[in-house]
Scaffold this motif. Structure first.
Motif, PDB file in Angstrom:
ATOM      1  N   LEU A  47      -8.335  12.883  -6.582  1.00  0.00           N
ATOM      2  CA  LEU A  47      -7.699  14.088  -7.094  1.00  0.00           C
ATOM      3  C   LEU A  47      -6.972  13.804  -8.401  1.00  0.00           C
ATOM      4  CD1 LEU A  47      -6.291  15.539  -3.752  1.00  0.00           C
ATOM      5  CD2 LEU A  47      -8.212  16.423  -5.085  1.00  0.00           C
ATOM      6  N   ALA A  48      -6.389  12.628  -8.447  1.00  0.00           N
ATOM      7  CA  ALA A  48      -5.588  12.316  -9.629  1.00  0.00           C
ATOM      8  C   ALA A  48      -6.462  12.102 -10.860  1.00  0.00           C
ATOM      9  CB  ALA A  48      -4.736  11.083  -9.367  1.00  0.00           C
ATOM     10  N   PHE A 107       2.528   1.585  -3.248  1.00  0.00           N
ATOM     11  CA  PHE A 107       1.621   2.088  -4.263  1.00  0.00           C
ATOM     12  C   PHE A 107       1.454   3.593  -4.115  1.00  0.00           C
ATOM     13  CE2 PHE A 107      -1.418   2.965  -7.172  1.00  0.00           C
ATOM     14  CZ  PHE A 107      -2.422   3.694  -6.582  1.00  0.00           C
ATOM     15  N   LEU A 108       1.396   4.000  -2.849  1.00  0.00           N
ATOM     16  CA  LEU A 108       1.232   5.415  -2.579  1.00  0.00           C
ATOM     17  C   LEU A 108       2.395   6.192  -3.186  1.00  0.00           C
ATOM     18  CD1 LEU A 108      -0.671   7.230  -1.039  1.00  0.00           C
ATOM     19  CD2 LEU A 108       0.736   6.948   0.975  1.00  0.00           C
ATOM     20  N   LYS A 162      -6.997  16.190   7.313  1.00  0.00           N
ATOM     21  CA  LYS A 162      -7.666  14.895   7.234  1.00  0.00           C
ATOM     22  C   LYS A 162      -8.895  14.794   8.154  1.00  0.00           C
ATOM     23  CE  LYS A 162      -5.657  11.579   8.942  1.00  0.00           C
ATOM     24  NZ  LYS A 162      -4.328  11.200   9.316  1.00  0.00           N
ATOM     25  N   PHE A 215     -16.439   9.472   7.045  1.00  0.00           N
ATOM     26  CA  PHE A 215     -15.599   8.340   7.465  1.00  0.00           C
ATOM     27  C   PHE A 215     -15.668   8.118   8.969  1.00  0.00           C
ATOM     28  CE2 PHE A 215     -12.948   9.479   3.610  1.00  0.00           C
ATOM     29  CZ  PHE A 215     -13.469   8.446   2.860  1.00  0.00           C
ATOM     30  N   LEU A 232      -3.137  17.091   2.918  1.00  0.00           N
ATOM     31  CA  LEU A 232      -4.263  16.249   3.309  1.00  0.00           C
ATOM     32  C   LEU A 232      -4.109  15.774   4.742  1.00  0.00           C
ATOM     33  CD1 LEU A 232      -4.632  14.271   0.029  1.00  0.00           C
ATOM     34  CD2 LEU A 232      -6.399  15.676   1.085  1.00  0.00           C
ATOM     35  N   ARG A 253       0.827  -1.192   0.000  1.00  0.00           N
ATOM     36  CA  ARG A 253       0.000   0.000   0.000  1.00  0.00           C
ATOM     37  C   ARG A 253       0.872   1.256   0.000  1.00  0.00           C
ATOM     38  NH1 ARG A 253      -3.477   0.191   4.843  1.00  0.00           N
ATOM     39  NH2 ARG A 253      -4.749  -1.387   3.859  1.00  0.00           N
ATOM     40  N   LEU A 273      -5.894   8.827 -13.058  1.00  0.00           N
ATOM     41  CA  LEU A 273      -5.094   7.716 -12.529  1.00  0.00           C
ATOM     42  C   LEU A 273      -5.963   6.669 -11.835  1.00  0.00           C
ATOM     43  CD1 LEU A 273      -2.015   9.602 -11.121  1.00  0.00           C
ATOM     44  CD2 LEU A 273      -2.032   7.871 -12.925  1.00  0.00           C
ATOM     45  N   PRO A 303      -4.436   1.461  -9.415  1.00  0.00           N
ATOM     46  CA  PRO A 303      -4.157   0.418  -8.435  1.00  0.00           C
ATOM     47  C   PRO A 303      -4.116  -0.978  -9.055  1.00  0.00           C
ATOM     48  CG  PRO A 303      -6.155   1.668  -7.852  1.00  0.00           C
ATOM     49  CD  PRO A 303      -5.564   2.300  -9.054  1.00  0.00           C
ATOM     50  N   ASN A 317      -8.323   4.793   9.192  1.00  0.00           N
ATOM     51  CA  ASN A 317      -7.330   4.344   8.213  1.00  0.00           C
ATOM     52  C   ASN A 317      -6.858   5.488   7.340  1.00  0.00           C
ATOM     53  OD1 ASN A 317      -5.703   2.880   6.616  1.00  0.00           O
ATOM     54  ND2 ASN A 317      -7.333   1.710   5.616  1.00  0.00           N
ATOM     55  N   PRO A 318      -6.075   6.351   7.933  1.00  0.00           N
ATOM     56  CA  PRO A 318      -5.686   7.569   7.212  1.00  0.00           C
ATOM     57  C   PRO A 318      -4.982   7.252   5.898  1.00  0.00           C
ATOM     58  CG  PRO A 318      -4.497   7.345   9.326  1.00  0.00           C
ATOM     59  CD  PRO A 318      -5.568   6.314   9.304  1.00  0.00           C
ATOM     60  N   ARG A 319      -4.159   6.178   5.917  1.00  0.00           N
ATOM     61  CA  ARG A 319      -3.399   5.909   4.698  1.00  0.00           C
ATOM     62  C   ARG A 319      -4.341   5.525   3.560  1.00  0.00           C
ATOM     63  NH1 ARG A 319       0.398   1.371   5.551  1.00  0.00           N
ATOM     64  NH2 ARG A 319       1.607   2.813   6.797  1.00  0.00           N
ATOM     65  N   ARG A 320      -5.295   4.616   3.892  1.00  0.00           N
ATOM     66  CA  ARG A 320      -6.211   4.190   2.844  1.00  0.00           C
ATOM     67  C   ARG A 320      -7.075   5.361   2.377  1.00  0.00           C
ATOM     68  NH1 ARG A 320     -11.005   1.478   2.226  1.00  0.00           N
ATOM     69  NH2 ARG A 320     -11.439   1.673   4.429  1.00  0.00           N
ATOM     70  N   LYS A 321      -7.456   6.202   3.353  1.00  0.00           N
ATOM     71  CA  LYS A 321      -8.273   7.333   2.977  1.00  0.00           C
ATOM     72  C   LYS A 321      -7.496   8.289   2.100  1.00  0.00           C
ATOM     73  CE  LYS A 321     -11.149   6.875   6.777  1.00  0.00           C
ATOM     74  NZ  LYS A 321     -10.910   6.995   8.202  1.00  0.00           N
ATOM     75  N   PHE A 322      -6.237   8.478   2.479  1.00  0.00           N
ATOM     76  CA  PHE A 322      -5.432   9.355   1.655  1.00  0.00           C
ATOM     77  C   PHE A 322      -5.334   8.805   0.245  1.00  0.00           C
ATOM     78  CE2 PHE A 322      -2.622  12.051  -0.200  1.00  0.00           C
ATOM     79  CZ  PHE A 322      -1.621  11.310  -0.800  1.00  0.00           C
ATOM     80  N   LEU A 323      -5.220   7.484   0.180  1.00  0.00           N
ATOM     81  CA  LEU A 323      -5.110   6.837  -1.119  1.00  0.00           C
ATOM     82  C   LEU A 323      -6.350   7.138  -1.957  1.00  0.00           C
ATOM     83  CD1 LEU A 323      -3.172   4.988  -2.556  1.00  0.00           C
ATOM     84  CD2 LEU A 323      -4.422   3.038  -1.651  1.00  0.00           C
ATOM     85  N   LYS A 324      -7.522   6.910  -1.329  1.00  0.00           N
ATOM     86  CA  LYS A 324      -8.789   7.226  -2.008  1.00  0.00           C
ATOM     87  C   LYS A 324      -8.754   8.649  -2.522  1.00  0.00           C
ATOM     88  CE  LYS A 324     -12.244   4.555   0.552  1.00  0.00           C
ATOM     89  NZ  LYS A 324     -13.314   4.705   1.555  1.00  0.00           N
ATOM     90  N   LYS A 325      -8.337   9.517  -1.605  1.00  0.00           N
ATOM     91  CA  LYS A 325      -8.318  10.919  -1.882  1.00  0.00           C
ATOM     92  C   LYS A 325      -7.379  11.263  -3.036  1.00  0.00           C
ATOM     93  CE  LYS A 325     -10.058  12.604   1.599  1.00  0.00           C
ATOM     94  NZ  LYS A 325     -11.093  12.964   0.633  1.00  0.00           N
ATOM     95  N   SER A 326      -6.181  10.682  -2.966  1.00  0.00           N
ATOM     96  CA  SER A 326      -5.201  11.027  -4.000  1.00  0.00           C
ATOM     97  C   SER A 326      -5.700  10.509  -5.344  1.00  0.00           C
ATOM     98  CB  SER A 326      -3.829  10.442  -3.665  1.00  0.00           C
ATOM     99  OG  SER A 326      -3.846   9.048  -3.806  1.00  0.00           O
ATOM    100  N   LEU A 327      -6.414   9.381  -5.307  1.00  0.00           N
ATOM    101  CA  LEU A 327      -6.936   8.854  -6.561  1.00  0.00           C
ATOM    102  C   LEU A 327      -8.045   9.747  -7.097  1.00  0.00           C
ATOM    103  CD1 LEU A 327      -6.923   5.091  -5.681  1.00  0.00           C
ATOM    104  CD2 LEU A 327      -5.493   6.267  -7.357  1.00  0.00           C
ATOM    105  N   LEU A 329       0.989  16.294  -7.747  1.00  0.00           N
ATOM    106  CA  LEU A 329       0.298  16.033  -6.485  1.00  0.00           C
ATOM    107  C   LEU A 329       1.269  15.694  -5.364  1.00  0.00           C
ATOM    108  CD1 LEU A 329      -2.758  13.997  -7.693  1.00  0.00           C
ATOM    109  CD2 LEU A 329      -2.792  16.189  -6.487  1.00  0.00           C
ATOM    110  N   LEU A 357      -7.857  -3.551   6.642  1.00  0.00           N
ATOM    111  CA  LEU A 357      -7.584  -2.141   6.952  1.00  0.00           C
ATOM    112  C   LEU A 357      -6.090  -1.911   7.170  1.00  0.00           C
ATOM    113  CD1 LEU A 357     -10.647  -1.534   9.299  1.00  0.00           C
ATOM    114  CD2 LEU A 357     -10.186  -0.250   7.201  1.00  0.00           C
TER     115      LEU A 357
END
Lengths: 381, 381
Positions: B15-16, A8-9, A30, A39, A26, A5, B19, B23, B3-13, A19, A150
């Motif tokens: 925004l992207a 990937f980030l 957050k 969330f 963020l 993960r 992209l 994943p 799950n900040p990391r996963r949320k950030f991932l969602k977010k960055s996607l 970005l 998670l």
């Protein structure tokens, strides 16, 4: 490989280019953003459906025979992810579609907003009613699957275990006529250890039938079938000569003194099964047995099983990770504990025609874990 | 929040934009890409430096007095992340900058490419030499910090504990003259429990000095200072009348029978400290004490401490999470276990002038954990 993960980030940020500053921005915002998007108020949602496993062979142990096993398949959804769980209800253990459905209907997860609070949530589940260990396990397993997802890691990683240290699983041979036993032993060729059910009066015939085909190491499981401690001791000596590694639950669990005497005199380890459900039983029964067969359906799930495993290891007890007739869901969940177990009996999905999950694999007889997060299963198409 | 990391991932996607399919594509190719970029061959790199803690007060217990404590600060780097660890070496325990440096110089982590294999790595560390428990803890803590960061969660979450259930910490009052003890008791106003050191002959004077200032609940720690079991029992009765909650290590650890007798007769719980280092001691000493003080520096770190905690809870033993004189590094690491402990004595950083980390906070006397991943610390500027 260790952190897909995060990698990937990194990767998505590299690709996203402009970005690159996003994480910091963020990160700061957050809390607010999450709250707006809902969330923070994500809820745990439980659903379940009854299912019936179709056994490949009529399955006979000391106490009964059967051709199907009822199970309950559970799902806990949270913030767009789903954790899978399962309760297996072999009829002689007192649970059924009806009792598990009744238990699960009382479960209200709406008070919990954080699936990571396993200690709190599972304490709440345990307090709903006594017994109902399989129903409780179906919640525990689904929560572990969810939390592992998670975290982005399988549980054997979260627990710090080495997947290369998994044991070979045994494959179970039920009580039957010599011809059928021989045929089953032939069919069990892919497995490196066999678990032979005994305790219905034809013990030596069963072993001789298996030994007519193979000299593989054997476990024997009496399911409380022996009633006399001297007979049990004589059999333990005879079985040791026949290449048996241990004797599981030789006598009725109530005969604690007789079993303790047998354990003290037996040339083979004596493993508790029916005598030990959860950690409290293990604490009480420790002195009477050499080891314990830990099963998620008996002990209420992965969290309790992990505690039992560590407790048993602290005393140098032998540990077996076992299962009921189950799909790849519950068996995969149990398999995460197997790298630190001495023995595994994780043949549940091998005994049924209608598994609904892909999960832990048996590769050349050995329990083989994947790096998929959670309990490491996917639904079959 | 979960799950900040996963949320950030969602977010960055989000925004992207274009992209969004990334994943899946990256998921498939991840192995190859990682390998090319060298992720798969990431190594664990250990560094360490000696440091000396400057104590706010001369600190006297039954056996000695001192004004400084040597510690060793460790770092384990892996794939761009750093985990922090610490060894604390109070002189009477036999470790020093020299012995810990010598031990750490023998550590070769280059054979390990996956920090998640805690069971393997820590087994290797344990086998390097006997004793050296603080040195071993400095590796264990750094690895846990690293793994927690890789998982994106603090250890109390990974262990499934509820951060709201942390106990109040005690604040330690060393042995001194009545005037100094009274002054220290006044200074300890922010803390809701005091731990009073006894065992140098002025036991009642110590307690009376504290009680002249406050009626807060007290722990007492004898550090093996009492030599007579009848005196110990008489004191336990007297201390109970004075509002003391338990007695820690009343007599020399060798006097097992006398301590077991005291535990059987005492109106207060008797807690083991010097008598129990790791899990093996706890297994042996269980019957002689009501509870145990678990310290990372004694037991080799968080993994062993977690096992001890679960073992003690299985027997209904009282558990205290304690510390040596330490920075916020080791104390924060220990604090992750405190939500399931009965008592906490995590005042290490409060007793020194030159902490080098920000970590666990004491808020209105209560151990207060943050959601920062790993052991939850940052370096002070």
């Amino acid at each position: 490989m260790e952190n897909p993960r995060r990698k990937f980030l990194k990767k998505s940020l590299l690709l996203a280019g402009s970005l690159y500053m996003a994480p910091k921005v963020l990160g700061v915002k957050k809390g607010k953003i999450s709250s707006k998007l809902g969330f923070k108020t994500a809820k745990l949602k439980l659903t379940y459906r009854p299912y019936t496993l179709d056994l490949k062979h009529v399955f006979t142990v000391a106490s009964n025979s059967r051709t199907t096993t009822p199970v309950m398949l559970t799902e806990i959804e949270y913030d767009g992810l789903v954790g899978y769980g399962e309760a297996s209800m072999p009829p002689y253990l007192g649970e059924s579609h009806e009792t598990v459905g009744k238990f699960l209907s009382k479960v209200d997860l709406s008070n919990f907003t954080n699936p990571f609070e396993l200690e709190n949530i599972l304490q709440y589940i345990d307090n709903i009613d006594i017994n109902n260990t399989a129903a409780k396990a179906s919640i525990d397993i689904a929560l572990h699957d969810l939390v592992g997802k998670l975290l982005g890691k399988p549980w054997f990683r979260i627990w710090g275990y080495d997947p290369l240290k998994t044991p070979n699983t045994s494959f179970t041979i039920g009580i039957d006529t010599p011809e059928v036993v021989k045929q089953k032993t032939i069919e069990a060729a892919p497995y490196k250890i066999l678990k032979v059910k005994l305790g219905k009066g034809n013990d030596k015939e069963m072993i001789e039938s298996v030994r007519a085909i193979t000299d593989k190491p054997l476990f024997v499981d009496i399911n409380q079938g022996w009633k006399d401690k001297q007979y049990a001791l004589d059999m333990a000596h005879w079985l040791k000569e026949k290449g048996v590694l241990f004797v599981e639950q030789p006598m009725p669990r109530e005969l604690i003194d007789d079993i303790a005497w047998l354990t003290a005199h037996s040339p083979l380890p004596i493993i508790a099964d029916e005598a030990v459900q959860g950690l409290a039983d293990l604490v009480k029964m420790r002195g009477a047995y050499t080891g314990v067969n830990i099963k998620l359906m008996k002990c209420t799930g992965m969290r309790e099983a992990h505690k039992m495993l560590e407790f048993a290891k602290a005393y140098g007890m032998k540990v077996m990770i076992g299962c009921m007739t189950e799909t790849s869901c519950a068996v995969s969940a149990a398999a995460h504990l197997s790298p630190v177990a001495d023995f595994a009996d994780l043949d549940g999905p091998l005994l049924i025609n209608n598994d609904v999950f892909n999960g832990m694999k048996i590769v050349e007889g050995k329990v083989t874990l994947s790096e998929q997060p959670g309990i490491g299963i996917t639904k079959k198409e």
